[in-house]
Design a protein around this motif. Structure first.
Motif, PDB file in Angstrom:
ATOM      1  N   GLU A 122       0.835  -1.208   0.000  1.00 15.90           N
ATOM      2  CA  GLU A 122       0.000   0.000   0.000  1.00 15.90           C
ATOM      3  C   GLU A 122       0.869   1.256   0.000  1.00 15.90           C
ATOM      4  O   GLU A 122       0.484   2.282   0.563  1.00 15.90           O
ATOM      5  CB  GLU A 122      -0.916   0.004   1.231  1.00 15.90           C
ATOM      6  N   ARG A 123       2.029   1.216  -0.652  1.00 14.69           N
ATOM      7  CA  ARG A 123       2.961   2.330  -0.581  1.00 14.69           C
ATOM      8  C   ARG A 123       2.704   3.367  -1.668  1.00 14.69           C
ATOM      9  O   ARG A 123       3.566   3.689  -2.477  1.00 14.69           O
ATOM     10  CB  ARG A 123       4.392   1.798  -0.657  1.00 14.69           C
ATOM     11  N   THR A 124       1.486   3.896  -1.703  1.00 15.02           N
ATOM     12  CA  THR A 124       1.154   4.988  -2.624  1.00 15.02           C
ATOM     13  C   THR A 124       0.439   6.072  -1.819  1.00 15.02           C
ATOM     14  O   THR A 124       1.027   6.677  -0.951  1.00 15.02           O
ATOM     15  CB  THR A 124       0.292   4.478  -3.792  1.00 15.02           C
ATOM     16  N   THR A 125      -0.828   6.320  -2.096  1.00 18.77           N
ATOM     17  CA  THR A 125      -1.636   7.246  -1.295  1.00 18.77           C
ATOM     18  C   THR A 125      -2.877   6.507  -0.839  1.00 18.77           C
ATOM     19  O   THR A 125      -3.780   6.234  -1.644  1.00 18.77           O
ATOM     20  CB  THR A 125      -2.029   8.497  -2.102  1.00 18.77           C
ATOM     21  N   ASN A 126      -2.907   6.165   0.426  1.00 18.61           N
ATOM     22  CA  ASN A 126      -4.010   5.383   0.974  1.00 18.61           C
ATOM     23  C   ASN A 126      -4.300   5.835   2.400  1.00 18.61           C
ATOM     24  O   ASN A 126      -3.515   6.566   3.012  1.00 18.61           O
ATOM     25  CB  ASN A 126      -3.669   3.885   0.967  1.00 18.61           C
ATOM     26  N   TRP A 127      -5.430   5.380   2.914  1.00 18.27           N
ATOM     27  CA  TRP A 127      -5.822   5.680   4.288  1.00 18.27           C
ATOM     28  C   TRP A 127      -5.999   4.367   5.044  1.00 18.27           C
ATOM     29  O   TRP A 127      -6.636   3.437   4.543  1.00 18.27           O
ATOM     30  CB  TRP A 127      -7.139   6.457   4.338  1.00 18.27           C
ATOM     31  N   LEU A 128      -5.454   4.325   6.239  1.00 18.67           N
ATOM     32  CA  LEU A 128      -5.617   3.168   7.105  1.00 18.67           C
ATOM     33  C   LEU A 128      -6.696   3.493   8.134  1.00 18.67           C
ATOM     34  O   LEU A 128      -6.541   4.411   8.942  1.00 18.67           O
ATOM     35  CB  LEU A 128      -4.307   2.815   7.798  1.00 18.67           C
ATOM     36  N   LEU A 129      -7.790   2.730   8.099  1.00 20.82           N
ATOM     37  CA  LEU A 129      -8.892   2.905   9.037  1.00 20.82           C
ATOM     38  C   LEU A 129      -8.724   1.910  10.170  1.00 20.82           C
ATOM     39  O   LEU A 129      -8.624   0.706   9.928  1.00 20.82           O
ATOM     40  CB  LEU A 129     -10.244   2.689   8.343  1.00 20.82           C
ATOM     41  N   GLU A 130      -8.685   2.412  11.397  1.00 19.87           N
ATOM     42  CA  GLU A 130      -8.468   1.559  12.569  1.00 19.87           C
ATOM     43  C   GLU A 130      -9.588   1.770  13.582  1.00 19.87           C
ATOM     44  O   GLU A 130      -9.906   2.913  13.942  1.00 19.87           O
ATOM     45  CB  GLU A 130      -7.118   1.882  13.218  1.00 19.87           C
ATOM     46  N   TRP A 131     -10.181   0.668  14.019  1.00 27.01           N
ATOM     47  CA  TRP A 131     -11.249   0.708  15.024  1.00 27.01           C
ATOM     48  C   TRP A 131     -11.140  -0.551  15.873  1.00 27.01           C
ATOM     49  O   TRP A 131     -11.209  -1.666  15.343  1.00 27.01           O
ATOM     50  CB  TRP A 131     -12.611   0.801  14.344  1.00 27.01           C
ATOM     51  N   LYS A 132     -10.912  -0.338  17.152  1.00 25.74           N
ATOM     52  CA  LYS A 132     -10.667  -1.457  18.064  1.00 25.74           C
ATOM     53  C   LYS A 132      -9.495  -2.273  17.525  1.00 25.74           C
ATOM     54  O   LYS A 132      -8.413  -1.755  17.331  1.00 25.74           O
ATOM     55  CB  LYS A 132     -11.942  -2.272  18.251  1.00 25.74           C
ATOM     56  N   ASP A 133      -9.686  -3.548  17.225  1.00 24.04           N
ATOM     57  CA  ASP A 133      -8.565  -4.350  16.727  1.00 24.04           C
ATOM     58  C   ASP A 133      -8.684  -4.617  15.227  1.00 24.04           C
ATOM     59  O   ASP A 133      -7.995  -5.486  14.688  1.00 24.04           O
ATOM     60  CB  ASP A 133      -8.490  -5.687  17.479  1.00 24.04           C
ATOM     61  N   ARG A 134      -9.553  -3.878  14.551  1.00 22.76           N
ATOM     62  CA  ARG A 134      -9.777  -4.087  13.108  1.00 22.76           C
ATOM     63  C   ARG A 134      -9.070  -3.001  12.300  1.00 22.76           C
ATOM     64  O   ARG A 134      -8.991  -1.844  12.722  1.00 22.76           O
ATOM     65  CB  ARG A 134     -11.274  -4.070  12.786  1.00 22.76           C
ATOM     66  N   LYS A 135      -8.563  -3.397  11.117  1.00 19.20           N
ATOM     67  CA  LYS A 135      -7.912  -2.457  10.209  1.00 19.20           C
ATOM     68  C   LYS A 135      -8.387  -2.716   8.783  1.00 19.20           C
ATOM     69  O   LYS A 135      -8.490  -3.864   8.356  1.00 19.20           O
ATOM     70  CB  LYS A 135      -6.384  -2.594  10.267  1.00 19.20           C
ATOM     71  N   VAL A 136      -8.668  -1.641   8.057  1.00 16.43           N
ATOM     72  CA  VAL A 136      -9.101  -1.737   6.657  1.00 16.43           C
ATOM     73  C   VAL A 136      -8.430  -0.613   5.883  1.00 16.43           C
ATOM     74  O   VAL A 136      -8.311   0.513   6.376  1.00 16.43           O
ATOM     75  CB  VAL A 136     -10.643  -1.626   6.536  1.00 16.43           C
ATOM     76  N   TRP A 137      -8.012  -0.924   4.646  1.00 18.00           N
ATOM     77  CA  TRP A 137      -7.393   0.089   3.787  1.00 18.00           C
ATOM     78  C   TRP A 137      -8.444   0.749   2.896  1.00 18.00           C
ATOM     79  O   TRP A 137      -9.331   0.103   2.362  1.00 18.00           O
ATOM     80  CB  TRP A 137      -6.305  -0.533   2.918  1.00 18.00           C
ATOM     81  N   LEU A 138      -8.298   2.052   2.763  1.00 21.07           N
ATOM     82  CA  LEU A 138      -9.093   2.857   1.832  1.00 21.07           C
ATOM     83  C   LEU A 138      -8.116   3.523   0.882  1.00 21.07           C
ATOM     84  O   LEU A 138      -7.089   4.056   1.321  1.00 21.07           O
ATOM     85  CB  LEU A 138      -9.907   3.901   2.603  1.00 21.07           C
ATOM     86  N   ARG A 139      -8.427   3.521  -0.420  1.00 18.45           N
ATOM     87  CA  ARG A 139      -7.418   3.930  -1.402  1.00 18.45           C
ATOM     88  C   ARG A 139      -7.859   5.131  -2.232  1.00 18.45           C
ATOM     89  O   ARG A 139      -9.031   5.458  -2.304  1.00 18.45           O
ATOM     90  CB  ARG A 139      -7.101   2.752  -2.344  1.00 18.45           C
ATOM     91  N   SER A 140      -6.849   5.743  -2.848  1.00 19.21           N
ATOM     92  CA  SER A 140      -7.102   6.755  -3.879  1.00 19.21           C
ATOM     93  C   SER A 140      -7.116   6.062  -5.225  1.00 19.21           C
ATOM     94  O   SER A 140      -6.692   4.908  -5.357  1.00 19.21           O
ATOM     95  CB  SER A 140      -6.020   7.840  -3.840  1.00 19.21           C
TER      96      SER A 140
END
Length: 781
Positions: free
Chosen positions: A416-434
């Protein structure tokens, strides 16, 4: 207040005797009437020769006028305010005011309220257009329209206070007008100043007047903007009072400066606190709540209890780094999530800028771009290349983190080494991208953000594709593989960006229970007994399935289809001479009306299917059989001039499809039949307490990289539409809003003629008559 009233009354009398006021009002009316008349002509023309629907609706109709008015006010107001105090200074009449028992605050307020009456007149004129629009458009959005008018009035009052302040600085009216223009330009530009400093960034961004009124024009009242206009207006009125005090009394420059600074700091404090998400209030006046998250997105936000962190990571070496460049994107990043911040004001938003190498595992296009950077700077280290790129983008290099610094913080961005957002909530993680593949808008929208947030509170829908035996795959970029629709990170509508988890599996092992949809595409060899048993067990337990076959491999696919589903691929390649330049064996299928009831994404969709086979049901297996896509002989995309005088029939070509040998002809003797053919079918049945859903396609190339790229039909959206049906209409995330009701307008060309004459001729002449009458009466006195 009596003195304020007397001054306002005197100034108002002078204003109405001023030729410049009437000239400005006349120009404003002519401009607004021209815009309104043009919009009315579009409606009347559409009613006479179109379908009678006006898709922008009442709100879109009037918004054009409001936007134009906001954009032109800064031309009118400085010319109106340039003489408010500078005239008194140049003639010396200011000394009479100083010698009278009138305070400076009363002088300033009297002159301010007199000029505000001009803004009131402008709004009254605009109400005439609103009244007419409200009577010709059904279900007119009165509330949203009046909210926009409120924004115009507040903007005009703010401009007046600014002009009043500048007028107190000089005795030359021309200099006052020019100074007002410059100060307005300054307030437009201040939002981009000192954006690299956290607290200062919020204050300067708040002080900027750029786009403030457009929130109102869009039909939304936000407390931040509602506070902004009165706060800035009061600030400049106070600055004007301080200025007059310094002229009226002997006050040291230091004391005057401290008073100015106190006012600015006080308003800045209001700015900072009113811009805090926790303190904002909203009112969406539009009937469809266009400025608010859809109800579906709101339901997701309600489930996100506790801390939500959204961290954006921007790689300096990314292809489209300019779109997210520091420091200007920091506030734009907040705007991207503004609708969501309304329902989760405590979310933590942050941008991290860094530099690192980019590989094809991150993004293919970005990897090629990074390789090009390395080729142009072969003798430099990565840090030296990053320094050169930072200088090119005019970004301070000190804000960019090195790979080692990120690693020390425990941040792993591999893939994910471009322009992305890491969404973190409790112990969960999801990537959001451009989405750099899109030219106009590379940032995620509500559907993508909501899909990612939903992935935090529920599991992502797993879409598995079976591998082996020459079947299509997600991981390869061959023309026939499904890479682009599944895991292409640059594309907004790929599965990986729409809340799905695409994976590849081997049928030699049991299909896992967490697989939501299984895809079997174009088997070139029969399955082994173990693989077939695994597939059959998945179907028998009610698993949802997509099977895509190819005509040239129907002998391999048909035994499986008939045994599991009671279907088969028909003999022959479907052909149709449809569009000029399109091969007859590139078959165009159109979704039947019933398809829209299964998924709104299937509504009126077309598919281009090279070398397709027809489908038919051969046996009853307990499924409800529904043809989704069929051949189409109407060819609605052709207009009358393009349509040829021939049959557009479709048939199964059993002989040669060599179009170079001549035009193909349906030959019944060879078993070729011209009729309606089904190319995609849906099957459903009840298994236990769930509904099993299956889709079968007579072509596997329709979802391939090549066909999706050619865009000869809606193939790119077919994959999403099929999965929307198979996931019980849960994903992709549905962000549709209710149908607009204000799309029917009642206006004939004859009525338009009257409206045009009244607003573009009679109204300006009426104002001109008033101006001449007042001028003559003034001369007679």
């Amino acid at each position: 207040m009596r003195n304020v009233y007397r001054i306002a009354k005197t100034e108002l009398r002078m204003l109405f005797c001023s030729p410049i006021m009437w000239v400005l009002l006349l120009i404003f009316v002519m401009q607004a009437s021209g815009i309104f008349s043009g919009l009315c002509w579009r409606i009347a023309h559409n009613n006479e020769w179109g379908d009678g629907y006006f898709s922008p609706g009442s709100f879109g109709f009037i918004m054009g006028m409001w936007m134009s008015t906001c954009g032109s006010l800064h031309f009118y107001i400085p010319l109106l305010t340039m003489g408010l105090i500078s005239r008194e200074l140049s003639t010396g009449s200011i000394k009479l005011l100083y010698s009278s028992p009138i305070s400076n605050a009363q002088i300033v307020l009297g002159k301010f309220f007199s000029t505000v009456m001009f803004a009131v007149i402008l709004c009254v004129v605009l109400l005439l257009y609103v009244f007419v629009a409200g009577n010709i458009i059904e279900a007119f959005q009165w509330q949203a329209t009046l909210v926009g008018l409120l924004g115009i009035f507040l903007l005009a009052c703010t401009y007046i206070s600014i002009g009043l302040f500048v007028s107190s600085l000089t005795s030359y009216q021309f200099v006052a007008a020019l100074g007002t223009y410059l100060l307005l330009a300054l307030l437009l530009a201040v939002g981009g100043w000192w954006q690299e400093y956290d607290v200062v960034r919020d204050i300067t961004y708040w002080l900027s007047i750029s786009g403030r009124a457009y929130t109102f024009v869009a039909g939304m009242i936000c407390s931040e903007d509602l506070i902004y206009f009165p706060a800035v207006t009061v600030m400049f009125l106070l600055l004007t009072i301080i200025r007059l005090n310094s002229k009226r009394q002997t006050i040291s420059a230091l004391k005057v400066f401290s008073q100015y600074a106190g006012v600015v700091v006080g308003i800045s404090a209001i700015a900072y606190f009113s811009s805090r998400p926790m303190l904002r209030g909203y009112y969406d006046a539009t009937t469809r709540k266009d400025n608010t998250l859809t109800q579906q997105s709101q339901e997701v936000m309600k489930k996100l209890d506790g801390e939500l962190k959204i961290t954006g990571y921007a790689n300096l070496f990314n292809t489209r780094y300019r779109d997210v460049a520091f420091p200007y994107f920091v506030q734009q990043n907040r705007e991207t999530f503004r609708l969501f911040e309304r329902f989760k004001p405590d979310m933590k938003l942050k941008m991290v800028y860094y530099y690192d190498s980019i590989t094809v595992d991150d993004r293919v296009g970005a990897a090629y771009s990074f390789d090009e950077i390395c080729r142009t700077m072969p003798d430099k280290t990565m840090r030296e290349r990053a320094e050169a790129m930072a200088k090119r983008y005019r970004s301070p290099f000190r804000i960019f983190k090195s790979p080692e610094e990120l690693k020390a913080r425990g941040v792993d961005l591999r893939g994910e080494r471009t322009t992305n957002w890491l969404l973190e909530w409790k112990d969960r993680k999801v990537w959001l991208r451009s989405y750099p593949g899109e030219v106009n808008h590379t940032l995620p929208l509500e559907r993508e953000i909501s899909a990612a947030l939903k992935g935090l509170v529920t599991k992502l829908h797993k879409v598995a594709i079976a591998t082996g035996h020459g079947m299509r795959q997600f991981s390869t970029t061959l023309p026939g593989s499904y890479h682009d629709i599944a895991i292409e990170k640059d594309k907004r509508n790929s599965l990986i960006n729409q809340g799905f988890n695409p994976v590849e599996i081997d049928l030699n092992t049991r299909v896992a229970d967490d697989v939501d949809v299984l895809i079997v595409a174009d088997m070139q060899e029969p399955l082994t007994e173990t693989e077939y048993a695994s597939l059959k067990e998945y179907v028998d337990r009610g698993g949802n399935l997509i099977i895509l076959g190819e005509q040239k491999r129907r002998a391999i696919m048909n035994p499986l289809l008939e045994d599991l589903l009671g279907m088969r691929l028909l003999d022959g390649i479907l052909v149709q001479y449809r569009l000029p330049g399109l091969r007859p064996d590139v078959f165009i299928s159109r979704a039947r009306p019933v398809a829209a009831s299964l998924s709104y994404l299937l509504d009126d969709l077309t598919l281009s299917m090279p070398s397709a086979s027809g489908l038919e049901q051969t046996a009853e297996r307990g499924f409800t059989y529904t043809p989704l896509f069929c051949s189409d002989t109407i060819v609605p995309e052709l207009n009358d001039r393009q349509r040829e005088n021939r049959s557009y029939a479709a048939w199964n070509e059993m002989e040669s499809v060599d179009i170079d040998a001549g035009r193909l002809i349906c030959n019944p003797a060879a078993g070729e039949v011209a009729k309606e053919y089904c190319t995609v079918a849906a099957l459903s049945r009840k298994v236990g307490d769930k509904e099993q859903r299956i889709i079968v396609s007579g072509d596997a190339d329709c979802l391939g990289n090549e066909e999706v790229t050619l865009m000869r039909g809606g193939n790119y959206f077919f994959g999403l539409a099929a999965l929307h049906y198979l996931t019980n209409n849960e994903m992709p995330f549905d962000v549709r809003r209710p149908e607009a009701k204000d799309v029917r307008c009642h206006l004939t060309m004859k009525q338009y003629g009257w409206i045009n004459r009244i607003f573009t001729k009679f109204l300006p002449l009426l104002l001109l008559g008033f101006a001449v009458t007042i001028w003559l009466r003034r001369r007679s006195h």
